[in-house]
Design a protein around this motif. Sequence first.
Motif, mmCIF file in Angstrom:
data_model
loop_
_atom_site.group_PDB
_atom_site.id
_atom_site.type_symbol
_atom_site.label_atom_id
_atom_site.label_comp_id
_atom_site.label_asym_id
_atom_site.label_seq_id
_atom_site.Cartn_x
_atom_site.Cartn_y
_atom_site.Cartn_z
ATOM 1 N N PRO A 90 -26.172 -33.703 -14.585
ATOM 2 C CA PRO A 90 -24.861 -33.931 -13.563
ATOM 3 C C PRO A 90 -24.004 -32.908 -13.538
ATOM 4 C CG PRO A 90 -26.381 -35.767 -14.659
ATOM 5 C CD PRO A 90 -26.379 -34.335 -15.071
ATOM 6 N N GLY A 91 -23.625 -32.347 -14.993
ATOM 7 C CA GLY A 91 -22.518 -31.425 -15.055
ATOM 8 C C GLY A 91 -22.660 -30.483 -15.178
ATOM 9 N N THR A 92 -24.303 -29.760 -15.113
ATOM 10 C CA THR A 92 -23.859 -28.482 -14.404
ATOM 11 C C THR A 92 -24.557 -28.138 -12.559
ATOM 12 O OG1 THR A 92 -25.869 -27.900 -16.269
ATOM 13 C CG2 THR A 92 -25.773 -26.588 -14.152
ATOM 14 N N MET A 93 -24.992 -29.716 -12.234
ATOM 15 C CA MET A 93 -24.726 -29.627 -10.966
ATOM 16 C C MET A 93 -23.050 -29.678 -10.065
ATOM 17 S SD MET A 93 -27.881 -31.982 -10.058
ATOM 18 C CE MET A 93 -27.532 -32.241 -8.323
ATOM 19 N N ALA A 94 -22.537 -30.329 -11.135
ATOM 20 C CA ALA A 94 -21.054 -30.321 -10.897
ATOM 21 C C ALA A 94 -20.060 -29.432 -10.717
ATOM 22 C CB ALA A 94 -20.320 -31.886 -12.041
ATOM 23 N N ALA A 95 -20.694 -28.934 -12.235
ATOM 24 C CA ALA A 95 -19.958 -27.233 -11.869
ATOM 25 C C ALA A 95 -20.355 -26.521 -10.705
ATOM 26 C CB ALA A 95 -20.045 -26.898 -13.300
ATOM 27 N N VAL A 96 -21.200 -26.008 -11.044
ATOM 28 C CA VAL A 96 -22.051 -25.499 -9.755
ATOM 29 C C VAL A 96 -21.202 -25.486 -8.843
ATOM 30 C CG1 VAL A 96 -23.781 -24.509 -8.253
ATOM 31 C CG2 VAL A 96 -24.085 -24.599 -11.424
ATOM 32 N N ARG A 97 -21.039 -26.936 -8.127
ATOM 33 C CA ARG A 97 -21.301 -27.007 -6.310
ATOM 34 C C ARG A 97 -19.641 -26.590 -6.462
ATOM 35 N NH1 ARG A 97 -21.581 -32.165 -7.128
ATOM 36 N NH2 ARG A 97 -23.291 -31.569 -6.105
ATOM 37 N N ALA A 98 -18.617 -26.949 -8.020
ATOM 38 C CA ALA A 98 -17.135 -26.784 -8.127
ATOM 39 C C ALA A 98 -17.087 -25.487 -7.582
ATOM 40 C CB ALA A 98 -16.987 -26.944 -8.997
ATOM 41 N N VAL A 99 -17.670 -24.596 -8.943
ATOM 42 C CA VAL A 99 -18.024 -23.311 -8.600
ATOM 43 C C VAL A 99 -18.074 -22.606 -7.106
ATOM 44 C CG1 VAL A 99 -18.586 -20.482 -8.683
ATOM 45 C CG2 VAL A 99 -17.524 -22.420 -10.808
ATOM 46 N N ALA A 100 -18.795 -22.562 -6.328
ATOM 47 C CA ALA A 100 -19.432 -22.135 -5.138
ATOM 48 C C ALA A 100 -18.649 -22.903 -3.860
ATOM 49 C CB ALA A 100 -20.675 -23.319 -5.085
ATOM 50 N N ARG A 101 -17.912 -23.885 -4.477
ATOM 51 C CA ARG A 101 -16.891 -23.991 -2.965
ATOM 52 C C ARG A 101 -15.620 -22.552 -3.074
ATOM 53 N NH1 ARG A 101 -16.687 -30.433 -3.475
ATOM 54 N NH2 ARG A 101 -18.536 -30.411 -2.297
ATOM 55 N N TYR A 102 -15.234 -23.008 -4.430
ATOM 56 C CA TYR A 102 -13.505 -22.153 -5.034
ATOM 57 C C TYR A 102 -14.634 -20.725 -4.335
ATOM 58 C CZ TYR A 102 -8.879 -20.775 -6.372
ATOM 59 O OH TYR A 102 -8.422 -20.397 -6.630
ATOM 60 N N LEU A 103 -15.180 -20.460 -4.565
ATOM 61 C CA LEU A 103 -15.888 -19.038 -3.956
ATOM 62 C C LEU A 103 -15.732 -18.156 -2.477
ATOM 63 C CD1 LEU A 103 -18.751 -17.682 -6.501
ATOM 64 C CD2 LEU A 103 -16.603 -16.415 -5.578
ATOM 65 N N SER A 104 -16.222 -19.914 -2.189
ATOM 66 C CA SER A 104 -16.347 -19.899 -0.665
ATOM 67 C C SER A 104 -15.446 -19.607 0.229
ATOM 68 C CB SER A 104 -16.988 -20.856 -0.239
ATOM 69 O OG SER A 104 -18.164 -20.938 0.008
ATOM 70 N N LYS A 105 -13.668 -20.295 -0.636
ATOM 71 C CA LYS A 105 -12.621 -20.080 -0.487
ATOM 72 C C LYS A 105 -11.648 -18.565 -0.486
ATOM 73 C CE LYS A 105 -10.724 -24.259 -1.249
ATOM 74 N NZ LYS A 105 -9.568 -24.662 -2.638
ATOM 75 N N VAL A 106 -12.503 -18.208 -1.415
ATOM 76 C CA VAL A 106 -11.773 -16.860 -1.861
ATOM 77 C C VAL A 106 -12.895 -15.949 -1.425
ATOM 78 C CG1 VAL A 106 -11.591 -15.028 -3.585
ATOM 79 C CG2 VAL A 106 -11.365 -17.341 -4.349
ATOM 80 N N VAL A 107 -13.690 -15.757 -0.899
ATOM 81 C CA VAL A 107 -15.117 -14.840 0.386
ATOM 82 C C VAL A 107 -14.235 -15.118 2.007
ATOM 83 C CG1 VAL A 107 -16.954 -13.587 -0.022
ATOM 84 C CG2 VAL A 107 -16.545 -14.595 -1.657
ATOM 85 N N GLU A 108 -13.806 -15.513 1.850
ATOM 86 C CA GLU A 108 -13.818 -16.121 3.417
ATOM 87 C C GLU A 108 -12.575 -15.760 4.060
ATOM 88 O OE1 GLU A 108 -14.882 -19.694 4.016
ATOM 89 O OE2 GLU A 108 -17.126 -19.755 3.805
#
Lengths: 335, 335
Positions: free
Chosen positions: B316-334
Amino acid sequence: MSEERRRAVLRAIVEGYVSTHEPVGSKALAEAHTLGVSSATIRNDMAILEEEGLIAQPYTSAGRIPTDLGYRSFVDQLAAAALPDAHKRAIGTFLSDAVDLNDVVERSVRLLSQLTRQVAVVQYPSLRESAVRRIELVRMGAEHALVVVVSADARVDQRTIALGEATSDDAFERAVREVNATAEGLTGARLEAALTMWAAAPDQVPWAGAVADFVVTAARGGTVERVVFAGASNLARAGSGLEAGTIAPVLDALEEQVVLLRLLHEMAAEGDDVSVRIGAETHHEALSRTSIVAAAYGRDAASLVGALGPTRMDYPGTMAAVRAVARYLSKVVEL
Amino acid sequence: MSEERRRAVLRAIVEGYVSTHEPVGSKALAEAHTLGVSSATIRNDMAILEEEGLIAQPYTSAGRIPTDLGYRSFVDQLAAAALPDAHKRAIGTFLSDAVDLNDVVERSVRLLSQLTRQVAVVQYPSLRESAVRRIELVRMGAEHALVVVVSADARVDQRTIALGEATSDDAFERAVREVNATAEGLTGARLEAALTMWAAAPDQVPWAGAVADFVVTAARGGTVERVVFAGASNLARAGSGLEAGTIAPVLDALEEQVVLLRLLHEMAAEGDDVSVRIGAETHHEALSRTSIVAAAYGRDAASLVGALGPTRMDYPGTMAAVRAVARYLSKVVEL
DNA sequence: CCTGGCACTCGAACTCGACGAGTGCTAATC
DNA sequence: GATTAGCACTCGTCGAGTTCGAGTGCCAGG
């Protein structure tokens, strides 16, 4: 003349321990009959070597293992070993068709880790001041732009800057033309002066300062120092000789870069052909069970290649491989 | 309705085993009294779970540990967990002042490895076709030159080419002007056509073909795919749960890139928000004791971030962290 | 200065038994 | 029919005790 034989005994202990990973005893040494004396004599020599702090016993009735000091003495007496032909060929074929600097570094580090069966480390060539050849600005979204600086010595630096406020396409294009006209071909103080003046012009775009700053640092020799490594698995592989608990800190040190860079700098300062740090000589807790073999390469020999492994490593072989890769890298990079 | 309770028993076993790293028995579970039934009942449930292949006993009279299938079932029933506030803040502050793409990727991978205490993996944003903005050629020594291509979407590709024979400065400068005039602003087939024609011109420099080729591939979306990782020490750290021998192959797989890239591609194809591969599901020997949690990010969700750790990880913890970082990265990269 | 001999040390490897956590099964209970 | 209590049984862990032998230090003789 027992002094000389004692050196031979030390050498035999180091070699024996490195290859078997087990403490070596007087009897085994005598039976290898490369020394031509009995085990009792060897025991006496061992007692002296132990007193000198070159070897130690893990426990009372075990064989001896070299101390850091013992390895040091061994290494200092080492004549430069030749690199096996197969390895020489490997270096040639492996590095010859690299397509750019990254590729060269990447291939080198892989190659060195395979040759030495240790963790290989390559510091990116450190860079000298160089004239600006071309500056490119590319919009990224509404509020950011990427500044790309190509230097006369074939380096490319890039960085995103914030535009601060909306900038018209016209103003943007004008800034690109102007900054190129201003900076092209300049270096150092003159570059800095020209750019500061440009950025300070009355109707200048608000982000001109940021561009100017970055161009100056890029021309001054690039942004940050970096080291890459490969072969981390060699630390963990069975028989590496590192206890389970000691490998995590080493991996941390490798990823942290800072520690490693400082150490490499220190070693570069020693100015030897190949420089070796053994165990505690690294002055770093995490690396106290490991040794580093490094050699300088590149213009002014300002950057380093190295191999890192357990103190119980094959020094002659590793030194030869590191030396050879450093030479080859020099050739490629000095183009 | 014992079916539901059996799920609860499985959940309890997974959670218990993940936190203590020890097989969990029926008695301990009963005493935690979150289930409200006696140990005997739990034993019956366990027998069924074992028959279904979700849990196993390391030896006859030990507690149970989840199998890969057990983890899978656990993960599939998991509701998306919230990320702790402290971690959210960390993501913001950590990534906000990155200066370029490399920096963003570098910071992300470090951050994710710290949040999850696993090995973090970030695939470089995969790139779309893009127009050429500027081509720069820089001489390196007498026989080589560096080609730098800046694309309209703020990417920089570079590669050294061999000049083949001596080229006069005039011819060199003319080639730069011409190739820029030819390629600027073009994409795809039209770019390729224009460049081929340019390279084929009667009195053209001999290396024009090489330049043209590289410009085309650069515009087509860059050169090679790459993934970077950080936090390798988390594999080796005490209590990671990986036996000594299993970590070297994992490190190899990480450095080899190819394996990892293929796996990430497969996972991307699944199209879930966060996708998880457990143990043998990775279909790769070296990774058979590890799990990977990955999420897509970026334009078209074409690249992946992930965390890799022992199958016995905090999903659960890992999935939450990965999801969050992916979202943030999307924002930055897009941008 | 070297060597053979000898008593001694101490970890590795093995055996042995007590212990106890955990199980499966059965019969009683709700 | 599901749950529980009770009980016999299994099997790995832990510690103590033992043997074994590699390796040592030292001494007396060459």
